[in-house]
Design a protein around this motif. Structure first.
Motif, PDB file in Angstrom:
ATOM      1  N   GLU A   1       0.838  -1.196   0.000  1.00 16.66           N
ATOM      2  CA  GLU A   1       0.000   0.000   0.000  1.00 16.66           C
ATOM      3  C   GLU A   1       0.863   1.231   0.000  1.00 16.66           C
ATOM      4  O   GLU A   1       1.810   1.330   0.773  1.00 16.66           O
TER       5      GLU A   1
ATOM      6  N   ASP B   1       0.766   5.440   0.132  1.00 18.59           N
ATOM      7  CA  ASP B   1      -0.025   6.645   0.345  1.00 18.59           C
ATOM      8  C   ASP B   1       0.515   7.735  -0.558  1.00 18.59           C
ATOM      9  O   ASP B   1       1.708   7.965  -0.608  1.00 18.59           O
TER      10      ASP B   1
ATOM     11  N   GLU C   1      -5.007  12.586  -0.305  1.00 17.14           N
ATOM     12  CA  GLU C   1      -5.323  11.599   0.738  1.00 17.14           C
ATOM     13  C   GLU C   1      -5.880  10.338   0.111  1.00 17.14           C
ATOM     14  O   GLU C   1      -7.054   9.987   0.280  1.00 17.14           O
ATOM     15  N   ILE C   2      -5.033   9.720  -0.624  1.00 20.40           N
ATOM     16  CA  ILE C   2      -5.488   8.507  -1.314  1.00 20.40           C
ATOM     17  C   ILE C   2      -4.427   7.439  -1.096  1.00 20.40           C
ATOM     18  O   ILE C   2      -3.229   7.723  -1.132  1.00 20.40           O
ATOM     19  N   THR C   3      -4.896   6.255  -0.881  1.00 23.30           N
ATOM     20  CA  THR C   3      -3.984   5.131  -0.766  1.00 23.30           C
ATOM     21  C   THR C   3      -4.255   4.162  -1.905  1.00 23.30           C
ATOM     22  O   THR C   3      -5.401   3.777  -2.135  1.00 23.30           O
TER      23      THR C   3
ATOM     24  N   ARG D   1      -9.926   9.921  -7.395  1.00 24.15           N
ATOM     25  CA  ARG D   1     -10.667   8.858  -6.728  1.00 24.15           C
ATOM     26  C   ARG D   1     -11.697   8.257  -7.678  1.00 24.15           C
ATOM     27  O   ARG D   1     -11.894   7.044  -7.739  1.00 24.15           O
TER      28      ARG D   1
END
Lengths: 600, 201
Positions: B42, B44, B49-51, B158
């Motif tokens: 994962e 970041d 603010e997205i993983t 997103r």
């Protein structure tokens, strides 16, 4: 095909729990290279997605989810404190609907995994179709994994997981095999967005597997800021101090809930939510009292070990709880070993919580330190919990490994790691030889703990029972510190009874200390341990050589020379004398400090 | 076998955001198509603010980084243009060796087009010397604009990721059977930068 589907369900649950429940999330990023696939458990290779160790709760799933065609519904529930919740009674409230005061639970996500197979007749065992189905499920799981990280709840999980601060909320989960219409009020349902993972995956037609999620689009409604109210507090009547009676029993007020029958896995707990039905289990807030190690009352809130921090916040105001908390601390949920005979025990012991059954995830032994802001504990905690959540044999083996690894830095480790560590150290990770003894104790005592939760005895002591080398011993004999490190007591008094009594004090005393005095107590704990493990006369030299060959062990305290020397009686006595002097010195210092803090 | 094509939603990015955005998207797509044994990694994003999830294969990372560098160079030479990066998955079919060439044919079964609109904020630095008051105001405006733009971009990114997941879920039939090979990447892929007609803002 059945196997594929059941493994798929397990994998789904694993993904969901890993991405949403901080306590179950293994800390492995730092230790495992992303590309390495060596030493991978066979069970983890399913669907070509390595997730790491499975939480033990997954083992429950097979037991509980008998019928594969039942939908598996996983609710991710946000538990958060409402500001006007100083009333203790509210904490006993138990519904999932919002209530004024106390903690409020809201379902923020509902994942539904459903395998539908209309035909009961056995499907054609076509390997090609199985392969296709398997491939599709692999893709589906990848999508699920990514999706978990894109939904709003992931941010909250990360906040909790990072644990650099304490929060006034928590995430728990609930798995059920039916969709409980009551848990989601209409308003809540409206707030949730539905996302269907596209077309159901055809697996061996005409059956198909579908995954869908309803999630709250926005979580800004909740006040999810870190708590700032934590101030380290010196508890003057701290249990472990010589001035108080360490043998306080559980207050009767809490007995009511304590005496709740311990639910076994998969059965319903009588009291709580009326909506709770069989075949569902939850990670409840009351993760049981597993925190115990002589955690000072401030922190000694009967909150889940991992959620300790947050819970601490909420219970802070109610002073009356402190006493009960102490006692809870004393209770042994010595989780790791007892995780298999699980959760039932822990649940009952937590009257403050809603008393919902909490299966599976074994509580962490070491509660997180609260206001120090140190993140150190988080890591050991999570890793511990991860270890502990493994099936019984594993924690011991891992702990044994740990102890052997840790022994080199033995004393130094103590001094650095403070309370939580010392708490753990008593579990036997301190020195290898005590380590394995303790683990043996765990095994022996795991059955005991279930019964011990509701009693005020300190089951925790059980660990120290049979091992005469444990550091508890020196404290066992007196609570007034007059001569806790008396040599004569080392080998004497192996009786469980005395250990039970005194170990409680000892355990409270040594590992537990309020923030302000922690270093002192930690040092004392270290000292105590060293004295305990000091190889005196009847020490089994073979034991020593095998384990402490490399490192300091007990001799380290004064010299830190780090090499092993054959001990003689005279050497032992001299060392002991030096230890005594140090001890006296420390005690005198601590005595003055206690006075000053009490006066302050 | 038909080739499924997915045109991802266009993203308006600034120069310094290209790398992160592209890396995120490319890795996400590959993660869903790398059906070998994977330990997900994962990552970041720093700017948002997205993983996102990588498949964890270093070869893949290298290849993606190389391509991103190429793309950035290309963009620098052709500023303020809409551009595309194409990620294609193919199967290798060995064609009969003809007289001239021993050609290996690639049969593309999936193509992803990442559409980027690289914009450049008008530079404020040049006007600093002239009138400080004006620059301060315009600086503030651009600050706000920038944060608004950033937020919009985050939302769009997103959306793109959701779009990828949706596409991946919707269409599974065209995915060829997983070959029995070791490694994370099950299907060969390539990243190309198709040339587009110049479009000026």
């Amino acid at each position: 095909m059945e196997q594929i589907v059941s493994q798929f369900l397990l994998k789904c649950l694993h993904i969901i729990l890993n991405s949403r429940i901080p306590s179950l999330h293994p800390i492995r990023r730092s230790t495992v290279e992303p590309g390495s696939v060596s030493r991978v458990r066979k069970s983890d290779r399913w669907f070509n997605l390595l997730l790491g160790d499975r939480p033990s709760v997954l083992d429950n799933l097979n037991f509980w989810h008998r019928n594969l065609t039942d939908p598996m519904i996983v609710d991710v529930i946000l538990v958060h404190e409402v500001s006007n919740s100083s009333s203790v009674d509210n904490l006993y409230g138990n519904s999932t609907a919002s209530r004024g005061g106390g903690s409020v639970e809201t379902v923020i996500e509902r994942w539904t995994v459903h395998y539908e197979s209309p035909q009961i007749s056995p499907q054609a065992n076509d390997s090609l179709s199985h392969k296709k189905a398997y491939k599709k499920l692999i893709v589906l799981l990848r999508a699920l994994y990514s999706q978990m990280r894109l939904l709003p709840a992931y941010r909250i999980f990360r906040q909790l997981h990072s644990a650099t601060q304490s929060y006034n909320f928590d995430i728990i989960y609930k798995v059920s095999s039916f969709s409980d219409p009551f848990t989601l009020t209409r308003v809540e349902q409206e707030m949730m967005d539905e996302y269907m993972f596209s077309t159901p995956v055809e697996v061996v037609p005409p059956g198909h597997v579908s995954v869908s999620v309803s999630f709250r689009k926005t979580l800004s409604d909740f006040n999810l800021d870190p708590s700032t109210s934590l101030i380290p507090r010196i508890i003057s009547d701290y249990v472990g101090s010589p001035a108080t009676d360490p043998l306080r029993s559980f207050p009767s007020s809490d007995k009511g809930l304590q005496e709740m029958p311990f639910p076994s896995r998969g059965t319903r707990l009588p009291s709580p939510s009326p909506f709770q039905r069989p075949h569902s289990w939850t990670s409840g807030i009351h993760r049981g009292a597993a925190f115990g190690y002589g955690f000072p009352p401030t922190y000694g809130l009967p909150s889940p070990p991992d959620h300790f921090v947050h819970r601490a916040q909420s219970y802070r105001p109610s002073v009356q709880r402190t006493t009960s908390f102490d006692d809870y601390q004393l209770s042994p949920p010595f989780s790791p070993a007892s995780s298999p005979s699980p959760p039932g025990h822990f649940l009952g012991s937590n009257p403050l919580q809603h008393g919902r059954p909490r299966p599976g995830s074994a509580p962490v032994m070491i509660p997180r330190q609260v206001a120090t802001g140190t993140t150190r504990y988080a890591t050991p905690n999570s890793s511990d919990s991860n270890r502990h959540s493994l099936p019984p044999p594993s924690p011991r083996s891992t702990r044994l490994d740990n102890s052997s690894q840790e022994s080199p830095s033995g004393i130094r480790m103590y001094k650095k790691q403070d309370i939580s560590r010392t708490g753990e150290s008593h579990l036997g990770t301190t020195s290898p030889y005590t380590g394995h003894k303790i683990m043996r104790d765990n095994r022996d005592d795991s059955g005991r703990f279930s019964g011990l939760l509701s009693s005020s005895d300190s089951p925790r002591v059980g660990f120290s029972r049979s091992s005469s080398r444990l550091s508890f011993q020196d404290d066992l004999d007196d609570g007034d510190f007059s001569c806790p490190f008396d040599v004569d007591d080392v080998d004497a008094s192996d009786s469980p009874a005395s250990h039970n009594l005194e170990g409680k004090r000892a355990s409270e005393f040594a590992p537990a200390s309020p923030m302000g005095t922690k270093s002192r107590d930690a040092a004392v704990g270290v000292l105590v341990h060293m004295l305990r493990t000091a190889p005196p006369l009847r020490q089994d030299l073979s034991c020593y050589t095998s384990q402490s060959g490399t490192t300091e062990q007990d001799g380290g305290i004064a010299t830190a020379s780090g090499f092993f020397m054959p001990r003689k009686t005279t050497d032992g006595l001299e060392e002991l004398r030096s230890y005594r002097e140090m001890k006296d010195l420390l005690l005198s210092k601590s005595a003055t400090r206690v006075f000053t803090t009490e006066e302050a | 076998m038909n080739c499924e094509i997915c045109q991802l939603k266009e993203l308006e990015v600034e120069h310094y955001e290209i790398e992160e955005v592209l890396r995120c998207i490319l890795h996400t797509i590959i993660f869903h198509r790398a059906l070998g044994l994977v330990r997900p990694k994962e990552i970041d994003l720093e700017l948002f603010e997205i993983t996102y999830v990588q498949c964890g294969d270093t070869e893949v990372e290298k290849k993606i980084d190389e391509k991103i560098e190429q793309f950035i160079c290309w963009v620098e030479k052709h500023p303020n243009k809409k551009s595309q990066i194409c990620l294609s998955f193919y199967e290798v079919k060995n064609k009969q060796a003809s007289w001239f060439t021993n050609k290996i044919e690639r049969l593309y079964w999936e193509q992803w087009y990442i559409n980027l609109n690289v914009v450049q904020q008008p530079k404020m630095h040049s006007s600093k010397s002239s009138n400080s008051k004006v620059t301060v105001e315009s600086g503030e405006d651009s600050h706000e604009d920038r944060s608004v733009r950033r937020t919009t971009l985050e939302g769009s990114l997103r959306d793109v990721l959701f779009q990828i997941i949706k596409f991946v879920n919707d269409k599974k039939d065209h995915v060829p059977p997983i070959p029995n090979r070791e490694g994370v990447i099950s299907f060969p892929y390539e990243i190309t930068i198709p040339r587009l007609d110049m479009l000026y803002l």
